[in-house]
Design a protein around this motif. Structure first.
Motif, short mmCIF file in Angstrom:
data_model
loop_
_atom_site.label_atom_id
_atom_site.label_comp_id
_atom_site.label_asym_id
_atom_site.label_seq_id
_atom_site.Cartn_x
_atom_site.Cartn_y
_atom_site.Cartn_z
N GLN A 1 1.02 -1.02 -0.31
CA GLN A 1 0.42 -0.56 -0.03
C GLN A 1 1.10 1.03 0.33
OE1 GLN A 1 -2.37 -1.48 3.74
NE2 GLN A 1 -0.92 0.49 5.06
N LYS A 2 0.75 2.27 -1.00
CA LYS A 2 1.39 3.94 -0.46
C LYS A 2 0.81 4.37 0.33
CE LYS A 2 1.19 3.64 -5.56
NZ LYS A 2 1.22 3.94 -7.21
N GLU A 3 0.25 4.27 1.50
CA GLU A 3 0.23 5.27 2.36
C GLU A 3 0.10 4.62 3.83
OE1 GLU A 3 -3.39 8.19 2.98
OE2 GLU A 3 -3.70 6.27 4.49
N ILE A 4 1.04 5.25 4.46
CA ILE A 4 1.92 4.65 5.56
C ILE A 4 1.46 5.60 6.57
CG2 ILE A 4 3.33 2.63 4.34
CD1 ILE A 4 5.53 5.25 4.99
N SER A 5 1.78 4.66 7.30
CA SER A 5 1.59 5.41 9.31
C SER A 5 3.22 6.31 9.38
CB SER A 5 1.07 5.08 10.53
OG SER A 5 2.83 3.94 10.55
N PRO B 1 4.63 13.79 9.07
CA PRO B 1 3.32 13.81 7.94
C PRO B 1 2.81 14.41 7.04
CG PRO B 1 3.28 15.07 10.03
CD PRO B 1 4.78 14.26 9.88
N ASN B 2 1.93 13.76 5.89
CA ASN B 2 1.94 13.91 4.90
C ASN B 2 2.89 13.83 3.65
OD1 ASN B 2 -0.98 14.45 5.83
ND2 ASN B 2 -0.33 15.89 6.99
N THR C 1 3.23 9.26 4.03
CA THR C 1 2.77 9.08 4.95
C THR C 1 1.37 10.21 5.15
OG1 THR C 1 4.09 11.08 5.63
CG2 THR C 1 5.14 8.96 6.05
N SER C 2 -0.09 9.14 6.05
CA SER C 2 -0.03 9.71 6.89
C SER C 2 -0.10 11.08 7.65
CB SER C 2 -1.92 9.04 6.91
OG SER C 2 -1.44 7.58 7.64
N ASN C 3 -1.37 11.01 8.61
CA ASN C 3 -1.52 12.01 9.75
C ASN C 3 -1.12 11.17 11.10
OD1 ASN C 3 -3.61 12.28 9.52
ND2 ASN C 3 -4.35 14.00 9.93
#
Length: 259
Positions: free
Chosen positions: A32-36, A98-99, A134-136
């Protein structure tokens, strides 16, 4: 057709550059491309690319942001599969921002390694540089505590270049998040244990190898046992399952070649 493609596809089962038994190739996780902000990373090499994975013992690996800020990835372990696969497990040396979009970068990166740092974008229908955003959120969601892994069957499929052989396990109470399964296989005739991270495909775990490569191999006869530790992409794990015993997939196989 999808099943045939998967079985040619190594163990961890994503669209890879080496499903056609080419001489090298890399796979990168999370898929997945979005990570923590606390994500872990797996870099997996096939055949000649195993040399790159082994070089990480003495070579730095980074995440590089679009504004060229570097975060070093700490090597946790290198796991050697039994059939042309090796993987390195990493944890960032600090929380990610983040982001932010991050790309992989190696010390003294070669042109060939740069070419291998690509993966297929199904939406754009083209290869692109490996990246994560990254997410927030500091951590990703925890896995379903009721997740279960149950033995289903063994299977051998014969291809022109060789067979695929797997013990197949069903996954119940699965989550929609990406799950890594730290998989330990013990050959009961030798007490030799092999450890590798694999992923599910269609809510099943295939423990074994494809036509060209894989984490685990089997003798013609014999018993094995396996256990799994499910974890999310931050490395937060559920309790390790109990050992599950199975026969070599080849024991019930009727080879089309008469052996």
């Amino acid at each position: 057709m999808k099943k045939i493609f998967f079985l040619l596809l190594l163990t961890i089962g994503i669209k890879s550059a080496y499903a056609d038994c080419s001489a090298s190739g890399m796979v990168f996780f999370p898929e997945q491309k979005e990570i923590s902000l606390s994500a872990m990373f797996i870099i997996q090499g096939y055949s000649f690319s195993e040399k790159t994975i082994n070089s990480f013992k003495n070579r730095a690996v980074y995440l590089e942001s679009e504004n060229k800020e570097l975060i070093q990835l700490n090597l946790l372990e290198i796991l050697k599969g039994q059939m042309y696969l090796t993987q390195a497990i990493f944890k960032p040396s600090q929380l990610l921002k983040p982001n932010t979009i991050y790309f992989l970068k190696y010390d003294e990166q070669t042109k060939n390694e740069t070419r291998e740092m690509m993966r297929w974008n199904t939406e754009k229908k083209e290869r692109e540089r490996v990246f994560w955003k990254t997410s927030n959120k500091k951590t990703t969601e925890l896995l379903n505590a009721n997740l279960e892994v149950k033995y289903q069957t063994t299977e051998v499929v014969h291809y022109g270049c060789g067979p695929s052989a797997n013990a197949i396990f069903d996954i119940n109470n699965n989550t929609t998040s990406e799950v890594w399964y730290k998989t330990e296989v013990l050959d009961l005739s030798t007490n030799k244990k092999t450890v590798f991270y694999i992923k599910e495909w269609n809510e099943k775990l295939n423990v074994g190898h494809g036509m060209c490569a894989g984490a685990f191999t089997f003798n013609r006869k014999g018993k094995y046992k396996v256990r799994f530790t499910p974890m999310n992409t931050d490395g937060k794990s559920l309790k390790t399952t109990g050992w599950k015993t199975f026969d070599s997939p080849f024991m019930n196989d009727k080879s089309p070649y008469g052996f």
